[in-house]
Design an enzyme around this catalytic site. Structure first.
Site, PDB file in Angstrom:
ATOM      1  N   LYS A 153     -34.597  99.985  67.438  1.00 50.31           N
ATOM      2  CA  LYS A 153     -34.152 101.376  67.584  1.00 50.31           C
ATOM      3  C   LYS A 153     -33.277 101.488  68.834  1.00 50.31           C
ATOM      4  O   LYS A 153     -33.769 101.387  69.962  1.00 50.31           O
ATOM      5  CB  LYS A 153     -35.352 102.319  67.743  1.00 50.31           C
ATOM      6  CG  LYS A 153     -34.934 103.778  67.750  1.00 50.31           C
ATOM      7  CD  LYS A 153     -35.910 104.685  68.437  1.00 50.31           C
ATOM      8  CE  LYS A 153     -35.752 104.702  69.915  1.00 50.31           C
ATOM      9  NZ  LYS A 153     -34.516 105.318  70.399  1.00 50.31           N
ATOM     10  N   GLU A 201     -39.215  96.076  80.413  1.00 50.88           N
ATOM     11  CA  GLU A 201     -38.204  95.786  81.439  1.00 50.88           C
ATOM     12  C   GLU A 201     -37.690  97.146  81.892  1.00 50.88           C
ATOM     13  O   GLU A 201     -36.948  97.813  81.169  1.00 50.88           O
ATOM     14  CB  GLU A 201     -37.107  94.907  80.832  1.00 50.88           C
ATOM     15  CG  GLU A 201     -36.370  94.104  81.882  1.00 50.88           C
ATOM     16  CD  GLU A 201     -35.219  94.880  82.473  1.00 50.88           C
ATOM     17  OE1 GLU A 201     -35.465  95.601  83.468  1.00 50.88           O
ATOM     18  OE2 GLU A 201     -34.116  94.786  81.950  1.00 50.88           O
ATOM     19  N   CYS A 233     -29.926  97.794  85.354  1.00 49.43           N
ATOM     20  CA  CYS A 233     -31.285  97.837  85.911  1.00 49.43           C
ATOM     21  C   CYS A 233     -31.376  97.046  87.203  1.00 49.43           C
ATOM     22  O   CYS A 233     -31.933  97.516  88.185  1.00 49.43           O
ATOM     23  CB  CYS A 233     -32.299  97.364  84.880  1.00 49.43           C
ATOM     24  SG  CYS A 233     -31.870  95.815  84.101  1.00 49.43           S
ATOM     25  N   GLU A 257     -33.530 105.900  92.110  1.00 51.26           N
ATOM     26  CA  GLU A 257     -32.554 105.016  91.461  1.00 51.26           C
ATOM     27  C   GLU A 257     -31.364 105.862  90.994  1.00 51.26           C
ATOM     28  O   GLU A 257     -31.516 106.694  90.094  1.00 51.26           O
ATOM     29  CB  GLU A 257     -33.221 104.338  90.255  1.00 51.26           C
ATOM     30  CG  GLU A 257     -32.340 103.323  89.599  1.00 51.26           C
ATOM     31  CD  GLU A 257     -32.936 102.760  88.313  1.00 51.26           C
ATOM     32  OE1 GLU A 257     -33.698 103.465  87.628  1.00 51.26           O
ATOM     33  OE2 GLU A 257     -32.619 101.604  87.992  1.00 51.26           O
TER      34      GLU A 257
HETATM   35  P1  NDP Z   1     -35.310 106.219  78.540  1.00 47.38           P
HETATM   36  O1  NDP Z   1     -36.149 105.225  79.193  1.00 47.38           O
HETATM   37  O2  NDP Z   1     -35.896 107.560  78.294  1.00 47.38           O
HETATM   38  O3  NDP Z   1     -34.764 105.699  77.137  1.00 47.38           O
HETATM   39  C1  NDP Z   1     -34.658 104.341  76.795  1.00 47.38           C
HETATM   40  C2  NDP Z   1     -35.054 104.190  75.343  1.00 47.38           C
HETATM   41  O4  NDP Z   1     -36.405 104.607  75.165  1.00 47.38           O
HETATM   42  C3  NDP Z   1     -34.244 104.998  74.370  1.00 47.38           C
HETATM   43  O5  NDP Z   1     -34.039 104.239  73.185  1.00 47.38           O
HETATM   44  C4  NDP Z   1     -35.140 106.184  74.103  1.00 47.38           C
HETATM   45  O6  NDP Z   1     -34.825 106.744  72.868  1.00 47.38           O
HETATM   46  C5  NDP Z   1     -36.521 105.565  74.111  1.00 47.38           C
HETATM   47  N1  NDP Z   1     -37.646 106.466  74.405  1.00 47.38           N
HETATM   48  C6  NDP Z   1     -37.650 107.599  75.145  1.00 47.38           C
HETATM   49  N2  NDP Z   1     -38.878 108.132  75.198  1.00 47.38           N
HETATM   50  C7  NDP Z   1     -39.704 107.306  74.477  1.00 47.38           C
HETATM   51  C8  NDP Z   1     -41.106 107.296  74.194  1.00 47.38           C
HETATM   52  N3  NDP Z   1     -41.943 108.225  74.653  1.00 47.38           N
HETATM   53  N4  NDP Z   1     -41.589 106.272  73.453  1.00 47.38           N
HETATM   54  C9  NDP Z   1     -40.772 105.297  73.013  1.00 47.38           C
HETATM   55  N5  NDP Z   1     -39.443 105.262  73.255  1.00 47.38           N
HETATM   56  C10 NDP Z   1     -38.914 106.261  73.978  1.00 47.38           C
HETATM   57  O7  NDP Z   1     -33.977 106.329  79.381  1.00 47.38           O
HETATM   58  P2  NDP Z   1     -32.920 107.514  79.449  1.00 47.38           P
HETATM   59  O8  NDP Z   1     -31.890 107.251  78.470  1.00 47.38           O
HETATM   60  O9  NDP Z   1     -33.566 108.876  79.392  1.00 47.38           O
HETATM   61  O10 NDP Z   1     -32.389 107.297  80.947  1.00 47.38           O
HETATM   62  C11 NDP Z   1     -33.147 107.814  82.037  1.00 47.38           C
HETATM   63  C12 NDP Z   1     -33.127 106.890  83.217  1.00 47.38           C
HETATM   64  O11 NDP Z   1     -33.636 105.618  82.853  1.00 47.38           O
HETATM   65  C13 NDP Z   1     -31.769 106.584  83.782  1.00 47.38           C
HETATM   66  O12 NDP Z   1     -31.359 107.585  84.659  1.00 47.38           O
HETATM   67  C14 NDP Z   1     -31.983 105.271  84.461  1.00 47.38           C
HETATM   68  O13 NDP Z   1     -32.478 105.499  85.760  1.00 47.38           O
HETATM   69  C15 NDP Z   1     -33.071 104.612  83.637  1.00 47.38           C
HETATM   70  N6  NDP Z   1     -32.561 103.593  82.700  1.00 47.38           N
HETATM   71  C16 NDP Z   1     -32.917 102.306  82.935  1.00 47.38           C
HETATM   72  C17 NDP Z   1     -32.427 101.302  82.121  1.00 47.38           C
HETATM   73  C18 NDP Z   1     -32.759  99.863  82.349  1.00 47.38           C
HETATM   74  O14 NDP Z   1     -31.989  99.008  81.959  1.00 47.38           O
HETATM   75  N7  NDP Z   1     -33.901  99.526  82.911  1.00 47.38           N
HETATM   76  C19 NDP Z   1     -31.536 101.591  81.009  1.00 47.38           C
HETATM   77  C20 NDP Z   1     -31.273 102.996  80.797  1.00 47.38           C
HETATM   78  C21 NDP Z   1     -31.780 103.943  81.633  1.00 47.38           C
HETATM   79  P3  NDP Z   1     -35.215 108.243  72.489  1.00 47.38           P
HETATM   80  O15 NDP Z   1     -34.653 109.096  73.585  1.00 47.38           O
HETATM   81  O16 NDP Z   1     -34.613 108.445  71.171  1.00 47.38           O
HETATM   82  O17 NDP Z   1     -36.718 108.270  72.421  1.00 47.38           O
END
Ligand code: NDP
Length: 473
Positions: A175, A248, A282, A379
């Site tokens: 997903k 991660e 990240c 961050e």
């Molecule tokens: P999220 O962690 O919320 O989203 C990442 C993925 O998780 C998406 O596919 C999202 O899809 C899914 N997700 C969200 N909520 C849930 C849940 N409860 N259970 C399972 N899956 C879920 O990141 P955001 O896009 O909201 O970004 C927010 C912050 O995260 C950024 O500002 C940044 O700081 C950090 N980030 C870190 C990353 C990394 O590489 N470690 C990458 C991207 C963001 P859906 O919304 O459809 O549920």
């Protein structure tokens, strides 16, 4: 004028395209134009995808090592053959430029990671063998793996999740993030031409879909890359069905420059450690600790280098950085920089939001930042680097270790051994010497503290997609 109808994307389940009744628009973060329409999967669609992966698992889990390796090689070949199409789509929906460390770089990385994973073995380990008997340790696949990916490296992270899962004999439902689903959907469609039916499925949709996956009874493992907050929710939800998890999560990587470092010699590497993918990485450098004797010189060298980097639309072949990917992230960056200004930090370059269209934000270097300012403690995940002055190295190490995250960290010096000694004291999963952010497909990567659980890449990463079975004879 004739209206251009945006391309509608479908789910891929059991090797077939599955149309949904609902879609939403995916927009180019550089222009606001519609790139395509993302399908919205229902609970029934997810169930169908999981059932398809479960059915395929019956056969795939019994396949031999050679067959699995050949499948992974075909994934690498297929990415290679379709590289330019995927890079263009990735740029359109993600914003990153085609060139520099952008989409083409990401696609090359995806191919390299797949290629390497195809060379890994999962040999039977003999724990004991004598006249009293023999004990062997076997690695078995887990079942259906649910992969949840973010929007910063949609293709590369998908490959990091999917390829070891398949190599180890699992099947997958992936997903992608609702911000950047199209390149993943297209990649899965392409890969289905070279993979057995049902071993790789993709669903996409709105925010509740990830949660449905983490609680799904027929998914045995979740591999998740994303924010710390969501990572904790994933683990909580996965615990109900005792799923295995690899998490991660975010970091707030510190770099410590030692007093003997040469500012001009390290400026370019420091810059890319911080600004790779516009800082939306990240394990990017997110806080830089610099001693007073070279503080001004290093700030100047970074600002000079920043002036050479062209920011523009990702499809423009001359662009080296693009826009921020989405409004949420753009607003967060603006908010943190404005807060830094109010708190007394000095903006050396950038720091002013553009008028649009697109979520463009200039490369921003912030001097006189201190711990306790939000731009240091939180961050930023954007094109901003706060630089903190220190007088005592011990204090700098303590400050670097002072947060509850620990993904990466780095130490910089003209004396490699001195830098290594400091790097060894950083509380993080990967420590770099005179570098920040370099990763390799054979080197395990993961976080400590709040930055995650488990590792990806290499033999250790592959083993995370297996369970142990010990055979006594
Ligand atoms: P999220 O962690 O919320 O989203 C990442 C993925 O998780 C998406 O596919 C999202 O899809 C899914 N997700 C969200 N909520 C849930 C849940 N409860 N259970 C399972 N899956 C879920 O990141 P955001 O896009 O909201 O970004 C927010 C912050 O995260 C950024 O500002 C940044 O700081 C950090 N980030 C870190 C990353 C990394 O590489 N470690 C990458 C991207 C963001 P859906 O919304 O459809 O549920």
């Amino acid at each position: 004028m004739e209206r251009v109808v945006a391309k509608q994307y479908d789910l891929i389940i059991g090797g077939e395209r599955v149309a949904t009744s609902e879609h939403f628009e995916i927009r180019d973060p550089g222009t606001g134009d519609v790139v395509g329409l993302c399908p919205v999967a229902t609970k029934e669609d997810l169930d169908r995808a999981v059932a398809s992966a479960r059915e395929a698992y019956r056969t795939w889990s019994r396949s031999g090592d050679q067959e699995r390796k050949e499948a992974v090689d075909r994934i690498a070949d297929s990415i290679h053959a379709n590289m330019e199409e995927l890079a263009q789509l990735l740029t359109l929906e993600q914003g990153k430029p085609l060139n520099g460390l952008g989409s083409r770089f990401e696609l090359h990385g995806a191919e390299a990671w797949a290629r390497h994973t195809g060379t890994l073995d999962l040999p039977v380990e003999v724990l004991h063998d004598d006249e009293t008997g023999r004990v062997e340790l076997h690695r078995k696949p887990l079942g259906v793996v649910g992969s949840i990916t973010p929007w910063n490296f949609p293709i590369l992270i998908a490959i990091w999740h999917v390829v070891p899962a398949i190599r180890a004999g699992n099947t997958v439902v992936i997903k992608p993030s609702p911000y950047t689903p199209l390149s993943t959907i297209r990649m899965v469609e392409i890969l289905n031409d070279v993979l057995p039916e049902g071993i790789l499925n993709v669903v996409a949709g709105r925010d509740d879909l990830g949660q449905m996956m983490t609680s799904h009874p027929d998914i045995q493992k979740i591999v998740f890359t994303g924010s710390c907050a969501t990572g904790r929710k994933v683990m909580q939800s996965a615990s109900e069905t005792l799923k295995r998890v690899t998490l991660e999560l975010g970091g707030n990587d510190a770099g410590i420059v030692l007093p003997d470092a040469d500012p001009k010699a390290i400026a370019e590497r420091l810059f890319w450690g911080a600004f790779i993918n516009n800082g939306q990485t990240c394990a990017a450098l997110k806080r830089l600790y610099v001693p007073g004797n070279i503080y001004d010189e290093l700030c100047e060298a970074l600002v000079d280098y920043a002036g050479t980097v062209r920011v523009g639309h990702g499809l423009d072949e001359g662009s080296i950085l693009g826009p921020i990917q989405n409004r949420m992230q753009y607003d967060k960056v603006v908010d943190l920089v404005e807060d830094a200004k109010r708190s007394g930090a000095r903006i050396l370059c950038g720091g002013k939001a553009s008028e649009g269209p697109g979520y463009f934000y200039p490369v921003t270097i912030v001097a006189d930042a201190t711990d306790g300012m939000r731009i240091v403690d939180e961050e930023q995940f954007g094109p901003v680097l706060p630089i903190i002055r220190y007088t005592d190295l011990e204090d700098a190490i303590e400050q670097a270790n002072g947060l509850d995250v620990g993904l990466g960290g780095s130490a910089w010096s003209s004396d490699v051994d001195k830098a290594k000694a400091v790097a060894a004291r950083l509380e993080c999963g990967t420590a770099w010497v005179n570098n920040h952010g370099a990763i390799k497909p054979f080197a395990p990567f993961g976080g400590v503290k709040g930055s995650g659980l488990g590792v990806e890449f290499g033999d250790l990463g592959l083993k995370e997609y297996t369970s142990v079975q010990v055979v006594h004879q």
